[in-house]
Scaffold this motif. Structure first.
Motif, PDB file in Angstrom:
ATOM      1  N   VAL A 114       3.691  -7.023  15.277  1.00  0.00           N
ATOM      2  CA  VAL A 114       2.287  -6.618  15.227  1.00  0.00           C
ATOM      3  C   VAL A 114       1.921  -5.821  16.471  1.00  0.00           C
ATOM      4  O   VAL A 114       1.283  -4.764  16.385  1.00  0.00           O
ATOM      5  CB  VAL A 114       1.355  -7.844  15.049  1.00  0.00           C
ATOM      6  N   GLU A 115       2.355  -6.284  17.634  1.00  0.00           N
ATOM      7  CA  GLU A 115       2.054  -5.560  18.871  1.00  0.00           C
ATOM      8  C   GLU A 115       2.704  -4.178  18.866  1.00  0.00           C
ATOM      9  O   GLU A 115       2.073  -3.183  19.231  1.00  0.00           O
ATOM     10  CB  GLU A 115       2.517  -6.350  20.091  1.00  0.00           C
ATOM     11  N   ARG A 116       3.953  -4.100  18.421  1.00  0.00           N
ATOM     12  CA  ARG A 116       4.637  -2.799  18.365  1.00  0.00           C
ATOM     13  C   ARG A 116       3.931  -1.859  17.387  1.00  0.00           C
ATOM     14  O   ARG A 116       3.741  -0.675  17.675  1.00  0.00           O
ATOM     15  CB  ARG A 116       6.104  -2.973  17.963  1.00  0.00           C
ATOM     16  N   ALA A 117       3.530  -2.380  16.236  1.00  0.00           N
ATOM     17  CA  ALA A 117       2.839  -1.546  15.248  1.00  0.00           C
ATOM     18  C   ALA A 117       1.493  -1.077  15.784  1.00  0.00           C
ATOM     19  O   ALA A 117       1.098   0.076  15.575  1.00  0.00           O
ATOM     20  CB  ALA A 117       2.662  -2.321  13.948  1.00  0.00           C
TER      21      ALA A 117
ATOM     22  N   THR B 293       3.983 -16.318  11.354  1.00  0.00           N
ATOM     23  CA  THR B 293       5.440 -16.361  11.433  1.00  0.00           C
ATOM     24  C   THR B 293       5.962 -14.945  11.651  1.00  0.00           C
ATOM     25  O   THR B 293       5.231 -13.961  11.465  1.00  0.00           O
ATOM     26  CB  THR B 293       6.044 -16.905  10.124  1.00  0.00           C
ATOM     27  N   GLY B 294       7.214 -14.835  12.009  1.00  0.00           N
ATOM     28  CA  GLY B 294       7.826 -13.524  12.167  1.00  0.00           C
ATOM     29  C   GLY B 294       7.771 -12.732  10.874  1.00  0.00           C
ATOM     30  O   GLY B 294       7.513 -11.526  10.865  1.00  0.00           O
ATOM     31  N   SER B 295       7.993 -13.408   9.766  1.00  0.00           N
ATOM     32  CA  SER B 295       7.939 -12.760   8.456  1.00  0.00           C
ATOM     33  C   SER B 295       6.535 -12.229   8.165  1.00  0.00           C
ATOM     34  O   SER B 295       6.374 -11.094   7.693  1.00  0.00           O
ATOM     35  CB  SER B 295       8.363 -13.756   7.382  1.00  0.00           C
ATOM     36  N   ASP B 296       5.515 -13.037   8.440  1.00  0.00           N
ATOM     37  CA  ASP B 296       4.137 -12.587   8.240  1.00  0.00           C
ATOM     38  C   ASP B 296       3.820 -11.401   9.145  1.00  0.00           C
ATOM     39  O   ASP B 296       3.140 -10.462   8.733  1.00  0.00           O
ATOM     40  CB  ASP B 296       3.145 -13.710   8.522  1.00  0.00           C
ATOM     41  N   GLN B 297       4.309 -11.440  10.385  1.00  0.00           N
ATOM     42  CA  GLN B 297       4.057 -10.333  11.301  1.00  0.00           C
ATOM     43  C   GLN B 297       4.699  -9.042  10.795  1.00  0.00           C
ATOM     44  O   GLN B 297       4.071  -7.980  10.817  1.00  0.00           O
ATOM     45  CB  GLN B 297       4.571 -10.651  12.698  1.00  0.00           C
TER      46      GLN B 297
ATOM     47  N   LYS C 175       3.129  -3.540   8.615  1.00  0.00           N
ATOM     48  CA  LYS C 175       3.162  -2.367   7.741  1.00  0.00           C
ATOM     49  C   LYS C 175       1.758  -1.825   7.475  1.00  0.00           C
ATOM     50  O   LYS C 175       1.589  -0.646   7.168  1.00  0.00           O
ATOM     51  CB  LYS C 175       3.855  -2.707   6.423  1.00  0.00           C
ATOM     52  N   PHE C 176       0.738  -2.663   7.607  1.00  0.00           N
ATOM     53  CA  PHE C 176      -0.635  -2.227   7.384  1.00  0.00           C
ATOM     54  C   PHE C 176      -1.081  -1.206   8.425  1.00  0.00           C
ATOM     55  O   PHE C 176      -1.955  -0.393   8.165  1.00  0.00           O
ATOM     56  CB  PHE C 176      -1.611  -3.407   7.407  1.00  0.00           C
ATOM     57  N   PHE C 177      -0.503  -1.274   9.622  1.00  0.00           N
ATOM     58  CA  PHE C 177      -0.877  -0.326  10.674  1.00  0.00           C
ATOM     59  C   PHE C 177      -0.441   1.091  10.298  1.00  0.00           C
ATOM     60  O   PHE C 177      -1.133   2.049  10.587  1.00  0.00           O
ATOM     61  CB  PHE C 177      -0.247  -0.715  12.015  1.00  0.00           C
ATOM     62  N   ARG C 178       0.721   1.206   9.670  1.00  0.00           N
ATOM     63  CA  ARG C 178       1.234   2.513   9.258  1.00  0.00           C
ATOM     64  C   ARG C 178       0.599   2.989   7.960  1.00  0.00           C
ATOM     65  O   ARG C 178       0.409   4.184   7.755  1.00  0.00           O
ATOM     66  CB  ARG C 178       2.755   2.457   9.076  1.00  0.00           C
ATOM     67  N   ASN C 179       0.307   2.044   7.074  1.00  0.00           N
ATOM     68  CA  ASN C 179      -0.215   2.404   5.761  1.00  0.00           C
ATOM     69  C   ASN C 179      -1.296   1.398   5.349  1.00  0.00           C
ATOM     70  O   ASN C 179      -0.999   0.395   4.697  1.00  0.00           O
ATOM     71  CB  ASN C 179       0.930   2.424   4.739  1.00  0.00           C
ATOM     72  N   PRO C 180      -2.539   1.662   5.712  1.00  0.00           N
ATOM     73  CA  PRO C 180      -3.624   0.730   5.400  1.00  0.00           C
ATOM     74  C   PRO C 180      -3.792   0.458   3.907  1.00  0.00           C
ATOM     75  O   PRO C 180      -4.330  -0.578   3.520  1.00  0.00           O
ATOM     76  CB  PRO C 180      -4.867   1.412   5.971  1.00  0.00           C
ATOM     77  N   ASP C 181      -3.330   1.378   3.055  1.00  0.00           N
ATOM     78  CA  ASP C 181      -3.426   1.144   1.611  1.00  0.00           C
ATOM     79  C   ASP C 181      -2.611  -0.070   1.179  1.00  0.00           C
ATOM     80  O   ASP C 181      -2.941  -0.724   0.192  1.00  0.00           O
ATOM     81  CB  ASP C 181      -2.953   2.378   0.833  1.00  0.00           C
ATOM     82  N   LYS C 182      -1.565  -0.401   1.938  1.00  0.00           N
ATOM     83  CA  LYS C 182      -0.759  -1.582   1.625  1.00  0.00           C
ATOM     84  C   LYS C 182      -1.608  -2.856   1.735  1.00  0.00           C
ATOM     85  O   LYS C 182      -1.404  -3.803   0.994  1.00  0.00           O
ATOM     86  CB  LYS C 182       0.460  -1.680   2.533  1.00  0.00           C
ATOM     87  N   ALA C 183      -2.539  -2.856   2.661  1.00  0.00           N
ATOM     88  CA  ALA C 183      -3.425  -4.018   2.812  1.00  0.00           C
ATOM     89  C   ALA C 183      -4.288  -4.189   1.573  1.00  0.00           C
ATOM     90  O   ALA C 183      -4.464  -5.307   1.077  1.00  0.00           O
ATOM     91  CB  ALA C 183      -4.300  -3.862   4.053  1.00  0.00           C
ATOM     92  N   GLN C 184      -4.815  -3.097   1.062  1.00  0.00           N
ATOM     93  CA  GLN C 184      -5.636  -3.169  -0.144  1.00  0.00           C
ATOM     94  C   GLN C 184      -4.804  -3.637  -1.330  1.00  0.00           C
ATOM     95  O   GLN C 184      -5.260  -4.457  -2.134  1.00  0.00           O
ATOM     96  CB  GLN C 184      -6.277  -1.814  -0.440  1.00  0.00           C
ATOM     97  N   ASP C 185      -3.574  -3.139  -1.431  1.00  0.00           N
ATOM     98  CA  ASP C 185      -2.688  -3.573  -2.520  1.00  0.00           C
ATOM     99  C   ASP C 185      -2.419  -5.072  -2.423  1.00  0.00           C
ATOM    100  O   ASP C 185      -2.422  -5.776  -3.428  1.00  0.00           O
ATOM    101  CB  ASP C 185      -1.360  -2.811  -2.476  1.00  0.00           C
TER     102      ASP C 185
END
Length: 99
Positions: free
Chosen positions: A22-25, A51-55, A60-70
């Protein structure tokens, strides 16, 4: 000893060596508000709550906010549970890192 001091100085100058996903993104995002200190704070909250998996999934939401909506629109129980954790993380990060 001198080599150790030089190594520590180089690590400090180049930023967080152990930054999580998350910090890197956050640091890689083009958002103006994404300063190193804010991203580090957000990363600390993520390390405590996700968790690491959740992070990795949420980064990926930082690069592609549409993924969050999906993700939010998904009918999957797994996605719903992740979204609940991600939302709680976002609220905590906003509260903790906003000052």
């Amino acid at each position: 000893m001198r080599a150790f001091v030089l190594t520590v100085a180089l690590c400090a100058a180049t930023g967080p060596v152990w930054a999580g996903p998350v910090e890197r993104a956050c640091n890689a995002s083009d958002r103006q508000a994404a300063t190193r200190s804010i991203c580090a704070c957000i990363g600390q909250v993520a390390d405590q709550m996700l968790t690491g998996s959740d992070q990795r999934r949420g980064a990926k939401f930082f690069r592609n906010p549409d993924k969050a909506q999906d993700m939010r629109a998904s009918d999957s129980r797994t996605s719903d549970a992740f979204w609940d954790r991600w939302t709680a993380f976002g609220e905590a990060a906003e509260s903790y890192c906003s000052g």
